[in-house]
Scaffold this motif. Structure first.
Motif, PDB file in Angstrom:
ATOM      1  N   TYR A  56      21.860  31.463  19.700  1.00  0.00           N
ATOM      2  CA  TYR A  56      21.878  30.027  19.987  1.00  0.00           C
ATOM      3  C   TYR A  56      23.071  29.320  19.350  1.00  0.00           C
ATOM      4  CZ  TYR A  56      17.139  31.527  20.956  1.00  0.00           C
ATOM      5  OH  TYR A  56      16.062  32.217  21.432  1.00  0.00           O
ATOM      6  N   CYS A  57      24.050  30.097  18.908  1.00  0.00           N
ATOM      7  CA  CYS A  57      25.235  29.512  18.283  1.00  0.00           C
ATOM      8  C   CYS A  57      26.145  28.933  19.363  1.00  0.00           C
ATOM      9  CB  CYS A  57      25.979  30.585  17.485  1.00  0.00           C
ATOM     10  SG  CYS A  57      27.407  29.968  16.586  1.00  0.00           S
ATOM     11  N   GLY A  58      26.587  27.704  19.166  1.00  0.00           N
ATOM     12  CA  GLY A  58      27.491  27.063  20.115  1.00  0.00           C
ATOM     13  C   GLY A  58      28.941  27.328  19.741  1.00  0.00           C
ATOM     14  N   ASP A  59      29.816  26.432  20.120  1.00  0.00           N
ATOM     15  CA  ASP A  59      31.236  26.578  19.797  1.00  0.00           C
ATOM     16  C   ASP A  59      31.437  26.463  18.289  1.00  0.00           C
ATOM     17  OD1 ASP A  59      31.800  26.809  22.473  1.00  0.00           O
ATOM     18  OD2 ASP A  59      32.173  24.652  22.734  1.00  0.00           O
ATOM     19  N   MET A  60      32.163  27.410  17.720  1.00  0.00           N
ATOM     20  CA  MET A  60      32.352  27.479  16.269  1.00  0.00           C
ATOM     21  C   MET A  60      33.820  27.238  15.931  1.00  0.00           C
ATOM     22  SD  MET A  60      31.280  30.684  13.799  1.00  0.00           S
ATOM     23  CE  MET A  60      29.520  30.575  14.099  1.00  0.00           C
ATOM     24  N   ASP A  61      34.066  26.355  14.974  1.00  0.00           N
ATOM     25  CA  ASP A  61      35.443  25.992  14.612  1.00  0.00           C
ATOM     26  C   ASP A  61      36.261  27.192  14.126  1.00  0.00           C
ATOM     27  OD1 ASP A  61      35.020  23.387  15.309  1.00  0.00           O
ATOM     28  OD2 ASP A  61      34.501  22.726  13.285  1.00  0.00           O
ATOM     29  N   LYS A  62      35.657  27.996  13.263  1.00  0.00           N
ATOM     30  CA  LYS A  62      36.378  29.136  12.678  1.00  0.00           C
ATOM     31  C   LYS A  62      35.763  30.443  13.167  1.00  0.00           C
ATOM     32  CE  LYS A  62      37.341  26.468   8.469  1.00  0.00           C
ATOM     33  NZ  LYS A  62      37.135  26.388   6.998  1.00  0.00           N
ATOM     34  N   LEU A  63      35.671  30.574  14.483  1.00  0.00           N
ATOM     35  CA  LEU A  63      34.994  31.731  15.065  1.00  0.00           C
ATOM     36  C   LEU A  63      35.625  33.045  14.625  1.00  0.00           C
ATOM     37  CD1 LEU A  63      32.946  33.027  16.942  1.00  0.00           C
ATOM     38  CD2 LEU A  63      34.493  32.568  18.862  1.00  0.00           C
ATOM     39  N   GLU A  64      36.941  33.156  14.713  1.00  0.00           N
ATOM     40  CA  GLU A  64      37.593  34.421  14.367  1.00  0.00           C
ATOM     41  C   GLU A  64      37.371  34.779  12.899  1.00  0.00           C
ATOM     42  OE1 GLU A  64      42.056  36.424  14.192  1.00  0.00           O
ATOM     43  OE2 GLU A  64      41.710  34.689  15.506  1.00  0.00           O
ATOM     44  N   VAL A  65      37.477  33.791  12.012  1.00  0.00           N
ATOM     45  CA  VAL A  65      37.277  34.031  10.574  1.00  0.00           C
ATOM     46  C   VAL A  65      35.848  34.497  10.319  1.00  0.00           C
ATOM     47  CG1 VAL A  65      37.207  32.951   8.299  1.00  0.00           C
ATOM     48  CG2 VAL A  65      39.048  32.376   9.899  1.00  0.00           C
ATOM     49  N   ASN A  66      34.879  33.798  10.930  1.00  0.00           N
ATOM     50  CA  ASN A  66      33.471  34.135  10.704  1.00  0.00           C
ATOM     51  C   ASN A  66      33.098  35.463  11.351  1.00  0.00           C
ATOM     52  OD1 ASN A  66      32.955  31.802   9.204  1.00  0.00           O
ATOM     53  ND2 ASN A  66      32.520  30.599  11.038  1.00  0.00           N
ATOM     54  N   LEU A  67      33.685  35.741  12.505  1.00  0.00           N
ATOM     55  CA  LEU A  67      33.427  37.020  13.151  1.00  0.00           C
ATOM     56  C   LEU A  67      34.005  38.156  12.314  1.00  0.00           C
ATOM     57  CD1 LEU A  67      32.055  38.082  15.676  1.00  0.00           C
ATOM     58  CD2 LEU A  67      34.215  37.874  16.902  1.00  0.00           C
ATOM     59  N   HIS A 123      27.393  41.357  18.012  1.00  0.00           N
ATOM     60  CA  HIS A 123      27.375  41.445  19.471  1.00  0.00           C
ATOM     61  C   HIS A 123      27.243  40.055  20.089  1.00  0.00           C
ATOM     62  CE1 HIS A 123      25.715  42.710  23.468  1.00  0.00           C
ATOM     63  NE2 HIS A 123      26.476  43.768  23.281  1.00  0.00           N
ATOM     64  N   GLN A 124      26.394  39.205  19.510  1.00  0.00           N
ATOM     65  CA  GLN A 124      26.183  37.855  20.039  1.00  0.00           C
ATOM     66  C   GLN A 124      27.421  36.983  19.863  1.00  0.00           C
ATOM     67  OE1 GLN A 124      23.491  36.581  21.746  1.00  0.00           O
ATOM     68  NE2 GLN A 124      22.725  38.680  21.773  1.00  0.00           N
ATOM     69  N   LEU A 125      27.998  36.995  18.658  1.00  0.00           N
ATOM     70  CA  LEU A 125      29.184  36.167  18.411  1.00  0.00           C
ATOM     71  C   LEU A 125      30.421  36.755  19.087  1.00  0.00           C
ATOM     72  CD1 LEU A 125      28.814  35.012  14.683  1.00  0.00           C
ATOM     73  CD2 LEU A 125      27.992  33.942  16.778  1.00  0.00           C
ATOM     74  N   GLY A 126      30.417  38.088  19.232  1.00  0.00           N
ATOM     75  CA  GLY A 126      31.549  38.750  19.879  1.00  0.00           C
ATOM     76  C   GLY A 126      31.731  38.311  21.322  1.00  0.00           C
ATOM     77  N   LYS A 127      30.635  37.887  21.973  1.00  0.00           N
ATOM     78  CA  LYS A 127      30.729  37.397  23.352  1.00  0.00           C
ATOM     79  C   LYS A 127      31.677  36.200  23.444  1.00  0.00           C
ATOM     80  CE  LYS A 127      25.929  38.618  24.497  1.00  0.00           C
ATOM     81  NZ  LYS A 127      24.614  38.065  24.845  1.00  0.00           N
ATOM     82  N   LYS A 128      31.745  35.438  22.349  1.00  0.00           N
ATOM     83  CA  LYS A 128      32.558  34.225  22.344  1.00  0.00           C
ATOM     84  C   LYS A 128      34.042  34.532  22.113  1.00  0.00           C
ATOM     85  CE  LYS A 128      28.648  31.589  20.537  1.00  0.00           C
ATOM     86  NZ  LYS A 128      28.425  30.853  21.805  1.00  0.00           N
ATOM     87  N   LEU A 129      34.327  35.742  21.610  1.00  0.00           N
ATOM     88  CA  LEU A 129      35.714  36.148  21.381  1.00  0.00           C
ATOM     89  C   LEU A 129      35.825  37.628  21.761  1.00  0.00           C
ATOM     90  CD1 LEU A 129      38.394  34.985  20.276  1.00  0.00           C
ATOM     91  CD2 LEU A 129      37.752  35.897  18.035  1.00  0.00           C
TER      92      LEU A 129
END
Length: 528
Positions: free
Chosen positions: A297-308, A351-357
């Motif tokens: 249920y995570c939406g757009d994340m400001d620091k997606l690459e850092v957090n991933l 896997h879930q956050l990876g979909k966003k990047l």
């Protein structure tokens, strides 16, 4: 001077026989009020007579209410019960909030019959004037003694959902929301859970905007703007409790982004340093489970690459490299343990956050690191296949009661975990990596569509694990269960897989004193 039984009956007769103007018999009503100074028989009569004529003597209203309150505090429990039973008859106009306040204070009784009488009285005046009754309840929650506060909150958490729709109007629900926000400024962990239960049950909170408001309340309680102190058990407990309360609220329209971001930035780097608020709780696994449940249920994340990347590095910690073959006969003794429960959570979240990047594993890490990751995945997958075969053999042919033994229930969940990991690893082995597969986390019930699909095909060992787990897997409600350890059969990977732990959703539900803040001293004694 106390009135006698004869005087009480005589003056009752005067008032009962008057057909026109009761107010001219003020003296007769005063005699009845004086009955509270008599013996047990006089008090019982006064408890019944005072409310009967209360509305006819507004100038004696305070004296009448105080007389009835004296009876509510009598040493004789039967007199107290009679007086409490009649209290709702005083609840009219401006007197109702006062009666509600009084009844709320009377919740502190230790007599079960008397306690039930107070509950019944509160419910009856709630149906007369919900907002006025709530005023009395919240007044005591905010200012009353601790035992009164505790029982008033529990009253609301259990009784509000039983109230009819015409009582629980939008105005009433709005009032509950506003007053509860005041209470939430200083609460214990247990109180927080109950108050969130109250708010979550309101009709107005069932909309997307309503759930978003609830998430905002939880965010305020969670202190997500502050860095986490991993050594402070109360701070860790606060975060766990807030996250558990927020979880049921998340959806495709109500995002978990702030919580997921906080877990990636402040919790994962301190994972091994976290102090558990409960001795038997595997705090690291609990945190990883919460993160996994939130991640879809995570939406757009400001620091997606850092957090991933943080999630990726943490995943590497739990996915070991294969042992060096040149060590010969000692190699088997040095095989690392494969921590399936941790890896399921981390792989699922990645896997879930990876979909966003989706190009993270291709463009955002070095070729050397990607090669290292695939070696770890391959080694883990080999051990996984051995373990899955062992579990399928162990569960083969078992149905019904045979699957309900403790050992087999653990094996069923173990199979569910390993199957999940297997599916996710296959996705990441694709070139380029794929993020299309869907799995149900091992501690969650199987979705209806998935269960239906399973029922339409021949049941293999894997299917047995998936279907049987639906009945006994813990839900996302916090529970505290003892750890169950399963040691699989011997084999090449036994040393590395041996201590598989099936952690049911443990949950600490408050009760740690003033974990959410010391609320300070309150007034003592009767304040009505």
């Amino acid at each position: 001077m106390a009135a006698t039984v004869e005087e009480l009956y005589r003056n009752y007769g005067i008032l009962a026989d008057e057909k026109e103007d009761l107010s001219k018999h003020k003296d007769a009503y005063q005699v009845i009020l004086d009955g509270v100074k008599g013996g047990p028989k006089e008090k019982r009569l006064a408890a019944q007579f005072i409310p009967k004529f209360f509305s006819s003597f507004p100038e004696l209203a305070d004296a009448a209410i105080n007389a009835q309150l004296d009876l509510c505090e009598d040493e004789d429990v039967s007199i107290r019960r009679q007086a409490i039973k009649e209290l709702p008859r005083f609840a009219s106009g401006e007197n109702l909030p006062r009666v509600a306040d009084i009844l709320t204070q009377l919740l502190q009784t230790d007599d079960s019959a008397e306690f039930n009488q107070v509950n019944t009285a509160l419910i009856s005046i709630f149906k007369i004037d919900a907002k006025g009754t709530l005023g009395g309840l919240f007044s005591q929650i905010l200012q009353g003694e601790d035992v009164v506060r505790e029982r008033a909150i529990k009253f609301l958490s259990t009784k509000l959902k039983t109230m009819p729709d015409d009582t629980m109007t939008k105005e009433v629900e709005d009032y509950i929301f506003i007053e509860t926000k005041k209470v939430l400024e200083d609460v214990t962990g247990e109180e927080f859970v109950l108050l969130m239960r109250i708010l979550s049950g309101l009709k107005s909170m069932q909309t997307v905007s309503g759930r978003q408001q609830l998430v905002e309340l939880v965010v305020e309680q969670a202190f997500l703007e502050q860095a986490l102190n991993p050594s402070d058990a109360d701070s860790v407990d606060r975060l766990l409790q807030c996250t558990r309360q927020a979880l049921p609220l998340f959806s495709k329209n109500v995002h978990s982004t702030r919580f997921v971001t906080y877990f990636c930035e402040s919790v994962l780097p301190n994972l091994s340093l976290l102090t558990s608020p409960v001795a038997e709780l595997d705090i690291q696994l609990e945190v990883l489970k919460l993160l996994a449940e939130m991640s879809p249920y995570c939406g757009d994340m400001d620091k997606l690459e850092v957090n991933l990347n943080m999630l990726f590095e943490k995943l590497l910690e739990f996915m070991p490299l294969p042992p060096e073959e040149e060590n010969g006969e000692n190699a088997a003794n040095e095989e690392p343990k494969l921590q399936f429960s941790y890896v399921e959570c981390l792989l699922f979240s990645f896997h879930q956050l990876g979909k966003k990047l989706p190009d993270f594993l291709i463009d955002k890490i070095s070729a050397e690191k990607l090669k290292d990751f695939k070696i770890r995945l391959q080694y883990f997958a080999r051990g996984l296949q051995v373990y899955i075969r062992q579990l399928r053999v162990a569960l083969q042919g078992k149905t019904g009661d045979a699957l309900k033994t403790e050992e087999n229930k653990i094996k069923v969940v173990a199979l569910k975990i390993t199957n999940n990991i297997n599916v996710l690893i296959k996705d990441l082995f694709h070139n380029p990596p794929s993020y299309k597969s869907t799995v149900t986390l091992s501690w969650k019930p199987v979705q209806k569509t998935e269960a239906a699909a399973i029922g339409q095909k021949r049941q293999s060992g894997e299917d047995i694990g998936a279907t049987a787990a639906t009945k006994k897997l813990p839900t996302n409600l916090p529970r505290r269960d003892a750890r169950q350890i399963y040691n699989p059969p011997s084999g090449k990977y036994s040393a590395s897989i041996g201590n598989f732990s099936y952690e049911q959703r443990g949950g600490f539900r408050g009760g740690r004193g003033r974990g959410f803040g010391g609320r300070g001293n309150r007034s003592r004694g009767r304040i009505y």
